[in-house]
Design a protein around this motif. Structure first.
Motif, PDB file in Angstrom:
ATOM      1  N   THR A  29       0.830  -1.202   0.000  1.00 25.11           N
ATOM      2  CA  THR A  29       0.000   0.000   0.000  1.00 25.11           C
ATOM      3  C   THR A  29       0.867   1.257   0.000  1.00 25.11           C
ATOM      4  OG1 THR A  29      -1.490  -1.262   1.354  1.00 25.11           O
ATOM      5  CG2 THR A  29      -1.995   1.061   1.105  1.00 25.11           C
ATOM      6  N   THR A  30       1.858   1.304   0.932  1.00 24.07           N
ATOM      7  CA  THR A  30       2.645   2.530   1.040  1.00 24.07           C
ATOM      8  C   THR A  30       3.448   2.780  -0.234  1.00 24.07           C
ATOM      9  OG1 THR A  30       4.225   1.236   2.266  1.00 24.07           O
ATOM     10  CG2 THR A  30       2.898   2.774   3.543  1.00 24.07           C
ATOM     11  N   SER A  31       4.063   1.691  -0.794  1.00 21.51           N
ATOM     12  CA  SER A  31       4.889   1.933  -1.975  1.00 21.51           C
ATOM     13  C   SER A  31       4.000   2.412  -3.125  1.00 21.51           C
ATOM     14  CB  SER A  31       5.677   0.682  -2.354  1.00 21.51           C
ATOM     15  OG  SER A  31       4.789  -0.299  -2.829  1.00 21.51           O
ATOM     16  N   THR A  32       2.781   1.880  -3.222  1.00 17.17           N
ATOM     17  CA  THR A  32       1.872   2.282  -4.294  1.00 17.17           C
ATOM     18  C   THR A  32       1.522   3.765  -4.136  1.00 17.17           C
ATOM     19  OG1 THR A  32       0.969   0.075  -4.267  1.00 17.17           O
ATOM     20  CG2 THR A  32      -0.304   1.724  -5.437  1.00 17.17           C
ATOM     21  N   VAL A  33       1.244   4.169  -2.901  1.00 15.63           N
ATOM     22  CA  VAL A  33       0.868   5.561  -2.636  1.00 15.63           C
ATOM     23  C   VAL A  33       2.001   6.506  -3.019  1.00 15.63           C
ATOM     24  CG1 VAL A  33       0.394   7.200  -0.779  1.00 15.63           C
ATOM     25  CG2 VAL A  33      -0.824   5.030  -0.854  1.00 15.63           C
ATOM     26  N   VAL A  34       3.232   6.177  -2.582  1.00 17.04           N
ATOM     27  CA  VAL A  34       4.366   7.060  -2.820  1.00 17.04           C
ATOM     28  C   VAL A  34       4.659   7.194  -4.313  1.00 17.04           C
ATOM     29  CG1 VAL A  34       6.849   7.345  -2.486  1.00 17.04           C
ATOM     30  CG2 VAL A  34       5.401   6.725  -0.568  1.00 17.04           C
ATOM     31  N   VAL A  35       4.674   6.088  -5.035  1.00 16.21           N
ATOM     32  CA  VAL A  35       5.076   6.134  -6.430  1.00 16.21           C
ATOM     33  C   VAL A  35       4.001   6.770  -7.320  1.00 16.21           C
ATOM     34  CG1 VAL A  35       5.709   4.731  -8.425  1.00 16.21           C
ATOM     35  CG2 VAL A  35       6.651   4.208  -6.181  1.00 16.21           C
ATOM     36  N   ALA A  36       2.776   6.319  -7.190  1.00 15.35           N
ATOM     37  CA  ALA A  36       1.773   6.739  -8.155  1.00 15.35           C
ATOM     38  C   ALA A  36       1.038   8.023  -7.788  1.00 15.35           C
ATOM     39  CB  ALA A  36       0.768   5.613  -8.365  1.00 15.35           C
ATOM     40  N   GLU A  37       0.962   8.358  -6.521  1.00 14.24           N
ATOM     41  CA  GLU A  37       0.089   9.461  -6.138  1.00 14.24           C
ATOM     42  C   GLU A  37       0.805  10.741  -5.714  1.00 14.24           C
ATOM     43  OE1 GLU A  37      -3.040   9.235  -6.706  1.00 14.24           O
ATOM     44  OE2 GLU A  37      -3.100   7.100  -7.166  1.00 14.24           O
ATOM     45  N   LEU A  38       2.142  10.813  -5.836  1.00  9.01           N
ATOM     46  CA  LEU A  38       2.846  12.010  -5.381  1.00  9.01           C
ATOM     47  C   LEU A  38       2.328  13.227  -6.153  1.00  9.01           C
ATOM     48  CD1 LEU A  38       5.098  13.065  -3.510  1.00  9.01           C
ATOM     49  CD2 LEU A  38       6.655  12.860  -5.440  1.00  9.01           C
ATOM     50  N   ASP A  39       1.832  14.183  -5.409  1.00 11.29           N
ATOM     51  CA  ASP A  39       1.270  15.387  -6.015  1.00 11.29           C
ATOM     52  C   ASP A  39       1.928  16.569  -5.301  1.00 11.29           C
ATOM     53  OD1 ASP A  39      -0.239  17.402  -7.070  1.00 11.29           O
ATOM     54  OD2 ASP A  39      -2.127  16.804  -6.101  1.00 11.29           O
TER      55      ASP A  39
END
Ligand SMILES: [Ca+2]
Ligand SMILES: [Ca+2]
Ligand SMILES: [Ca+2]
Length: 239
Positions: A29-39
């Protein structure tokens, strides 16, 4: 007994798996959030999407990346990414010189020593353009006037052999300010020539191949290039 041991062993593996599972899910979950959702600019569009579509990931306004300069140091967000400088800090290496000023003068904006970045000049005869590269990035482009059909500018790779702020051409009886001489072919890059009377060739000749073989630059651009080019610099002339 054997069966009991097996069951116990099986339980042990199962328990281990159950314990391990949440950490696995969490990591995922965390790696997905960091990579794809960085805004970075919190405008609702992630950085990857913004860069892919030509927008600045650092500016919440819908401005193209080449036009946005979030830290107002003169270096666009596009170049901040290319030169790996801090887009939110005008002076990444804290040496008192802004990122833009350093790159524009050929210095490394990531090092507070006087390390230089690579520089290269490319002249395109077909489009009558001179491109000045810093660290492999297309930094500036100027319109030039190269040799006319009867006196064409030679193509190939050259080196700057000498510099002269105000060179005199004996053959043509004119001044060639901000001269950068090139090896082979006895040609150079210089400002629009000036006749002894003080008459200067018009800027309207830029973009047209009308010179005697040299590469003529406009007023301002010639000095810009002269100030930043050392003897030994690479110059390539292509069709
Ligand atoms: Ca964004
Ligand atoms: Ca900037
Ligand atoms: Ca600096």
């Amino acid at each position: 007994m054997f069966k009991k041991t097996l069951t116990f062993f099986g339980l042990f593996i199962f328990a281990g798996f159950i314990l391990f599972l949440p950490s696995l899910a969490f990591a995922e979950t965390t790696s997905t959030v960091v990579v794809a959702e960085l805004d970075s600019d919190s405008d609702g569009f992630n950085d990857t999407w913004e860069i892919k579509n030509g927008y600045s990931p650092f500016n919440p306004e819908p401005i193209k990346i080449e036009k946005s300069d979030i830290d107002k140091d003169g270096l666009s967000d596009y170049f901040e990414i290319k030169f790996r400088t801090d887009p939110f800090n005008a002076d990444t290496d804290q040496d008192g010189h802004s990122d833009f000023k350093e790159i524009d003068n050929g210095f490394n904006p990531l090092s507070n020593t006087t390390t230089k970045l690579s520089q290269k000049i490319e002249i395109k005869l077909s489009s009558q353009k001179l491109v000045y590269y810093v660290d492999g990035q297309k930094w500036r482009e100027f319109t030039v006037s190269t040799g006319k059909a009867s006196m064409p500018t030679p193509t190939g790779d050259f080196k700057v052999t000498n510099k002269n702020k105000k060179a005199w051409s004996k053959s043509y009886g004119l001044w060639m300010p901000f001269w950068l001489g090139l090896d082979r072919g006895r040609i150079g890059i210089h400002e629009l020539p000036v006749w002894p009377s003080g008459y200067r060739e018009g800027e309207n000749h830029l973009g047209k191949p009308v010179s005697h073989g040299c590469i003529r630059l406009g007023v301002g651009s010639a000095q810009y290039l002269f100030d930043r080019t050392s003897v030994g610099a690479q110059v390539s002339i292509i069709k």
